[in-house]
Design a protein around this motif. Sequence first.
Motif, PDB file in Angstrom:
ATOM      1  N   ALA A  62       0.844  -1.162  -0.058  1.00 51.92           N
ATOM      2  CA  ALA A  62       0.096   0.115   0.014  1.00 51.92           C
ATOM      3  C   ALA A  62       0.832   1.250   0.019  1.00 51.92           C
ATOM      4  N   GLU A  63       0.342   2.360  -0.606  1.00 53.67           N
ATOM      5  CA  GLU A  63       1.006   3.516  -0.747  1.00 53.67           C
ATOM      6  C   GLU A  63       0.098   4.767   0.035  1.00 53.67           C
ATOM      7  N   ARG A  64       0.943   5.522   0.650  1.00 53.67           N
ATOM      8  CA  ARG A  64       0.297   6.848   1.329  1.00 53.67           C
ATOM      9  C   ARG A  64       1.146   7.906   1.502  1.00 53.67           C
ATOM     10  N   ASP A  65       0.971   9.072   1.140  1.00 52.26           N
ATOM     11  CA  ASP A  65       1.921  10.098   1.010  1.00 52.26           C
ATOM     12  C   ASP A  65       3.491   9.883   0.433  1.00 52.26           C
ATOM     13  N   GLY A  66       3.352   8.875  -0.444  1.00 48.67           N
ATOM     14  CA  GLY A  66       4.732   8.751  -1.103  1.00 48.67           C
ATOM     15  C   GLY A  66       5.632   7.504  -0.361  1.00 48.67           C
ATOM     16  N   ARG A  67       4.909   6.830   0.733  1.00 45.43           N
ATOM     17  CA  ARG A  67       5.528   5.892   1.439  1.00 45.43           C
ATOM     18  C   ARG A  67       4.916   4.695   0.930  1.00 45.43           C
ATOM     19  N   ARG A  68       5.522   3.777   0.787  1.00 49.18           N
ATOM     20  CA  ARG A  68       5.199   2.394   0.488  1.00 49.18           C
ATOM     21  C   ARG A  68       5.480   1.302   1.520  1.00 49.18           C
ATOM     22  N   LEU A  69       4.482   0.509   1.781  1.00 44.30           N
ATOM     23  CA  LEU A  69       4.782  -0.608   2.970  1.00 44.30           C
ATOM     24  C   LEU A  69       4.196  -1.904   2.375  1.00 44.30           C
ATOM     25  N   ILE A  70       4.788  -2.866   3.082  1.00 51.15           N
ATOM     26  CA  ILE A  70       4.417  -4.183   2.632  1.00 51.15           C
ATOM     27  C   ILE A  70       3.737  -4.981   4.191  1.00 51.15           C
ATOM     28  N   VAL A  71       2.612  -5.585   3.965  1.00 49.31           N
ATOM     29  CA  VAL A  71       2.102  -6.324   4.906  1.00 49.31           C
ATOM     30  C   VAL A  71       1.873  -7.822   4.681  1.00 49.31           C
ATOM     31  N   SER A  72       2.431  -8.774   5.435  1.00 47.03           N
ATOM     32  CA  SER A  72       1.976 -10.080   5.114  1.00 47.03           C
ATOM     33  C   SER A  72       1.449 -10.641   6.222  1.00 47.03           C
TER      34      SER A  72
END
Length: 435
Positions: free
Chosen positions: A325-335
Amino acid sequence: MSMPGKVRFAAFGAVATVAAAGLGMTPAAAQQIEPPQPSPTTSPAPLTTPDTSDCPVRVTPPPPVDSSEEPQPGRSAPTPLPIPDTPVGGPRLADCELVLAPGVPEPPEEISAASWLVADLDTGDVLAAKDPHGRHRPASTIKTLLALVAFDEIDLGRTIIGTIEDANIEGSRAGIGPGGEYTNELLMKALVMASGNDAANAIAQQLGGVDETLRKMNEYAAELGALDTRAATPSGLDGPGMSSSAYDLAVIFRAAMENPVFVDYLQTPHIDFPGYPADPATPGDFDRPGFAMGNDNVVNWMYPDSIGGKNGFTNSARQTYVGAAERDGRRLIVSVMMAENEPKPVWQQVADLFDYGFGIAGDSTVGTLDARTSIDEAEPVDESLAQALPPSAVPVSDPSAESPSMGQRVVVGSLGALVVAALLYGAFRVGRRTD
């Protein structure tokens, strides 16, 4: 009309809201939906995150709930994968319970997953985790690993002919039929978007057959540093020795996200999938028409910040997921692994973990997804992992080494029907054994 992934998913979620109100769906469309049936082996869902403080799955996944992992006649069960002397990703990731940096708040309540991880997609920094190297079955999330191998080797423009073997494969199917003509591009989209086990089989045949494909997948995982992972089937159907971890799913998915074609497939809401001809040897058989195939990832529809992911389900794996997911230019991974749709749908639990991760400062890290770097800087790891064999070829297990404690997909011809189906069942679509 082409839309950026985030906008496209937000629009798809709006369609879901309208469809859920009962608009735009004909009875005929509704009849195209095959509702997922509750597994007879389903146990009561946990109300809180499972206690893993005693590391119950450090060596192998929990015992299977059915016979899916029994070796074929004449073949033996594989030995458990070795545990590296130094934890991959950093020493803190060896913990089997919550792994948080100082000052980081507790994770959201009502997370049913036995194992989960939140990390920064771009830096590889692990922000928070629970039993990140606990070994569980990946279900269809392993298709991300198959995609990595396939993108390196197959010609996306090549056309193949569907087979009876493809059409009759167990679990979720995209809709390949014998005699149908399919480009590899379509097969890869069916693999990523609709979790087609038939597409996985058709791709595996082009990679040298199932056993050779498994060898390539396991070798690729070892090269990435995903040392908890052993693919037992190309599709994610449970099989002898199947194993992965929340850490490994994130490592593999992060590698796949470097491929813009893979990202484009993740962000495709629907495609036209071809039908297949009547069988001339079957009296009264008829041509099957093409249909609209939708993206089956509910997180994509329901979480506006989603930029794509892969979900899975088997009776033994339960619900699994890895995505970004991406928010305000920051991208995260969730597993997440070994999750249940209680006390809230898994897509909502995933959304909660994304929101939680976006609230963690970027310098609050507990490890890294740069797995190979962490291994190279530590003690040598058993190099035999890079030559991991498929379950059909491994020697008999040493009992003393075992841990005590691992209908054809109906696609819709109407986008509204697909969305309604997802909302009606509250979370990820489940097949009889794999999603």
